[in-house]
Design a protein around this motif. Structure first.
Motif, PDB file in Angstrom:
ATOM      1  N   PRO A  26     -11.597  -8.232  -1.479  1.00 14.84           N
ATOM      2  CA  PRO A  26     -11.126  -6.783  -1.988  1.00 14.84           C
ATOM      3  C   PRO A  26     -12.446  -6.343  -3.083  1.00 14.84           C
ATOM      4  CG  PRO A  26     -10.031  -8.714  -2.872  1.00 14.84           C
ATOM      5  CD  PRO A  26     -10.666  -9.177  -1.648  1.00 14.84           C
ATOM      6  N   GLY A  27     -12.602  -5.169  -3.015  1.00 15.72           N
ATOM      7  CA  GLY A  27     -13.458  -4.637  -4.125  1.00 15.72           C
ATOM      8  C   GLY A  27     -12.838  -4.311  -5.376  1.00 15.72           C
ATOM      9  N   ARG A  34      -3.945  -4.276  -6.016  1.00 13.96           N
ATOM     10  CA  ARG A  34      -3.335  -5.585  -6.105  1.00 13.96           C
ATOM     11  C   ARG A  34      -2.266  -5.813  -7.158  1.00 13.96           C
ATOM     12  NH1 ARG A  34      -6.731 -10.857  -4.965  1.00 13.96           N
ATOM     13  NH2 ARG A  34      -7.105 -10.808  -7.088  1.00 13.96           N
ATOM     14  N   ARG A  35      -3.177  -5.757  -8.320  1.00 12.79           N
ATOM     15  CA  ARG A  35      -2.389  -5.724  -9.529  1.00 12.79           C
ATOM     16  C   ARG A  35      -1.133  -4.783  -9.541  1.00 12.79           C
ATOM     17  NH1 ARG A  35      -7.535  -5.686 -12.954  1.00 12.79           N
ATOM     18  NH2 ARG A  35      -8.578  -7.739 -12.002  1.00 12.79           N
ATOM     19  N   GLY A  36      -1.247  -3.412  -9.342  1.00 13.20           N
ATOM     20  CA  GLY A  36      -0.408  -2.566  -9.188  1.00 13.20           C
ATOM     21  C   GLY A  36       1.044  -3.111  -8.313  1.00 13.20           C
ATOM     22  N   ILE A  37       0.779  -3.530  -7.244  1.00 17.06           N
ATOM     23  CA  ILE A  37       1.863  -3.798  -6.269  1.00 17.06           C
ATOM     24  C   ILE A  37       2.454  -5.082  -6.882  1.00 17.06           C
ATOM     25  CG2 ILE A  37       2.276  -5.034  -4.035  1.00 17.06           C
ATOM     26  CD1 ILE A  37       2.071  -2.062  -3.854  1.00 17.06           C
ATOM     27  N   VAL A  38       1.694  -5.966  -7.531  1.00 19.04           N
ATOM     28  CA  VAL A  38       2.521  -7.158  -8.433  1.00 19.04           C
ATOM     29  C   VAL A  38       3.320  -6.718  -9.261  1.00 19.04           C
ATOM     30  CG1 VAL A  38       2.135  -9.305  -9.714  1.00 19.04           C
ATOM     31  CG2 VAL A  38       0.723  -8.913  -7.388  1.00 19.04           C
TER      32      VAL A  38
END
Lengths: 278, 349
Positions: free
Chosen positions: A10-11, A18-22
């Motif tokens: 991932p860039g 990713r952070r947002g989804i977590v």
């Protein structure tokens, strides 16, 4: 998880996704979950124990558990049989039958409750017939079981059917050529294959039964210590301004559900792990 | 057990899978049903096992009609194409299954199971599950399972289709030895002519649901009765030839031909190994390509006025001297058969 090659790492932008989804999952599930358990136990273990062991709470949880277990067992049997019939026999209008099996998934459960209370209610012809025999269905336990059977109908069927499709029919032919009776062939070839699916489907319907509210609240009559189920009891406690009681009984249901989930996993692993492939 | 099959027919929808097939199999023999895929050979096998019921015709075992006997009661061993082992049972339980359902006592069952596993070279592997075995091993478990109840007849559906080439060759030799040892009447289905000819006593050639020819491997190879058989059992050249008093003319080539009509237009079939090439100018053909194939060499040539011609020679054969791309050659046909033209129309492999 499969490692990803360098080019697919991932860039910086994707890291934010990713952070947002977590965070999204955390806020949506973990926070309410923690709050529930916190409220249940914030007055100490004693207070929690008192709330879940009151006569009304105990009988509500008990009723929910035994009706759920009964429905789980009945589903294991009838669901497997339904899946077998759908899989095996060239039924006329098979897609229609299959759609009917799925129907409870798309009917709002409240509506399922309404259907049952209209059909078997004290004002209905059928309801009066049963009353004359001394059997009350609506506002009694049979109504609860009927409602639960209705809303959980698809679970075992849909768990078992795809597994049946995967079995190589040549295995069954092999059993028959070797002299096996149809029942022996089923037990040898199909049963070990579908067993984990039966267990997990059955536990899913038990889990669903434990949380069922919409249909129950209509058909059960909700008489404390008689036809009041745990979810309806929890609802009542919230309505009457006792969130701690609601949280305590809710937590109890949650723990039971988690435990069942664990059992299902173990059962699946024990059977599935031994000879998974081939 | 001797087998007689009379006028068997089976249709699946609009597809005639088996079309008026009759044959007999001698007790104790090993017979191959050979044909291209979709020819109906597997269906014949499944009818013998009772897994399919014929639309018409009859099946007789040792002179007794068995057409309507249930598969369960036929006492036949069946080896499925993809083994169809019971994946939830161990190897030993698989092999012992036929004895278990016959209520054979556990001690005898265990002994017989062990004995069969030894026979198929899998002694000591009884505790494994099928998923823990290689393809060749599974194949042998399937065979042991079929043999355990001492069947009167052993049927094998493409028994070596799903294993790789090297293992297949071993298994063939092994099956032949096993058959000679056990002596059970056996019929196997295959689309591989090498397999059929190297293993069996008799070969039945099936095409489009019909029995084209039955005979010993030598009979079928030397005297193919139809053009289909001739094409199917060898690497062949097929020409439309003009017959004139027993001499077939194809382009610049003339050759005497056995069998078939002696005048008019015919189908001339020449095996690739029934040809000799000699370097000669002008000759009758031009070599196009020389392809080495391990122990053999395949030579593609163009016959003047007739098109391509394929021949095969042993790798170090003296016949290959001077044979190279572009060379002009003379062609000698050592053996050729002719068939009436019509018969060739619908039987291309």
């Amino acid at each position: 998880m499969k490692p990803v090659g360098f080019a697919l790492l991932p860039g910086p932008g994707e890291l934010w996704v990713r952070r947002g989804i977590v965070s999204y999952i955390g806020l949506l599930v973990l926070v309410p979950f923690s709050v529930l358990v916190f409220v249940a136990f914030q007055d100490g273990l004693g207070a929690f124990w008192e709330r879940i062991t009151s006569d009304v709470a105990l009988s509500a949880v008990g009723l929910t558990l035994w009706t759920g277990l009964l429905v789980g067992v009945l589903n294991a049997f009838f669901g497997t049989l339904t899946a077998w019939v759908l899989f095996r026999y060239p039924l006329p209008l098979k897609p229609l039958v299959s759609a009917v099996v799925d129907l409870p998934l798309s009917i709002p459960t409240l509506v399922a409750g309404v259907m049952l209370s209209i059909l078997y209610g004290p004002a209905s012809l059928l309801g009066q017939k049963f009353s004359a025999l001394g059997i009350d269905i609506i506002f009694a336990k049979p109504g609860i079981i009927l409602a639960l059977l209705l809303v959980t109908l698809p679970f075992v069927v849909r768990a078992v059917e795809p597994v049946l499709e995967e079995v190589d029919p040549a295995e069954e032919e092999a059993a028959v050529v070797l002299g096996a009776s149809p029942w022996r062939a089923f037990r040898t070839v199909y049963f070990p294959a579908i067993y984990p699916a039966v267990i997990s489907g059955s536990l899913r319907s038990l889990g669903r039964a434990m949380g069922e509210f919409g249909s129950i609240v209509i058909v059960a009559g909700n008489i404390p210590q008689e036809t009041l189920t745990a979810p309806v009891y929890i609802f009542g406690e919230i309505e009457s301004g006792h969130p701690a009681t609601a949280a305590s009984v809710g937590s109890l249901l949650l723990f039971i559900a988690l435990a069942l989930h664990g059992i299902a996993r173990i059962a699946e692993k024990r059977v599935g792990g031994r000879h998974a492939q081939a | 057990m001797s087998i007689r099959v009379e006028h068997l027919r089976k249709r699946f929808g609009s597809f005639q899978a088996v079309d008026d097939v009759s044959f007999e199999v001698e007790s104790g023999s090993l017979v191959a049903l050979l044909g291209p895929s979709g020819s109906g050979k597997s269906t014949i096998l499944r009818i013998l096992a009772g897994l399919e019921s014929p639309d018409s015709g009859s099946v007789w075992f040792d002179g007794e009609e068995a057409t309507h006997v249930h598969a369960r009661s036929r006492a036949i061993g069946f080896v499925f194409q993809h083994y169809a082992l019971f994946r939830h049972l161990t190897v030993a339980e698989n092999v012992g299954f036929g004895l278990l359902v016959r209520n054979v006592d556990p001690k005898t069952r265990a002994e017989r199971t062990e004995q069969l596993l030894e026979l198929v070279g899998l002694g000591g592997l009884g505790g494994r599950y099928p998923s823990q075995l290689s393809g060749g091993q599974r194949q042998r478990v399937a065979l042991a399972r079929a043999l355990a109840p001492e069947p009167r007849l052993l049927l094998l559906d493409e028994p070596f289709g799903a294993v790789d080439a090297k293992v297949r060759e071993e298994l063939r030799q092994w099956l032949r030895r096993l058959h000679d040892e056990v002596g059970v009447t056996s019929i196997f289905v295959t689309h591989d002519q090498d397999e059929a000819f190297s293993v069996s006593d008799r070969v039945l050639i099936i095409n489009h649901g019909k029995l084209e020819q039955s005979g010993t491997p030598a009979e079928i190879l030397d005297e193919p009765r139809t053009e289909f058989v001739a094409r199917f059992v060898g690497d062949v050249n097929v020409f439309t030839a003009q017959m004139d008093k027993g001499i077939a003319k194809v382009g610049a080539l003339q050759t005497p031909a056995q069998s078939g009509p002696s005048d008019g237009q015919v189908q001339l079939v020449v095996r690739s190994y029934d040809l000799k090439f000699f370097r000669e100018d002008p000759g009758v053909a031009t070599v196009e390509r020389v392809v080495p194939l391990g122990d053999r060499v395949r030579v593609h040539a163009t016959l003047d006025g007739a098109g391509s011609l394929v021949a095969q020679f042993p790798r170090r054969s003296s016949l290959l001297r001077g044979i190279e791309a572009g060379a002009r050659i003379q062609v000698e046909v050592t053996y050729a058969r002719t068939y009436p033209l019509e018969s060739g129309r619908n039987s291309a492999p």
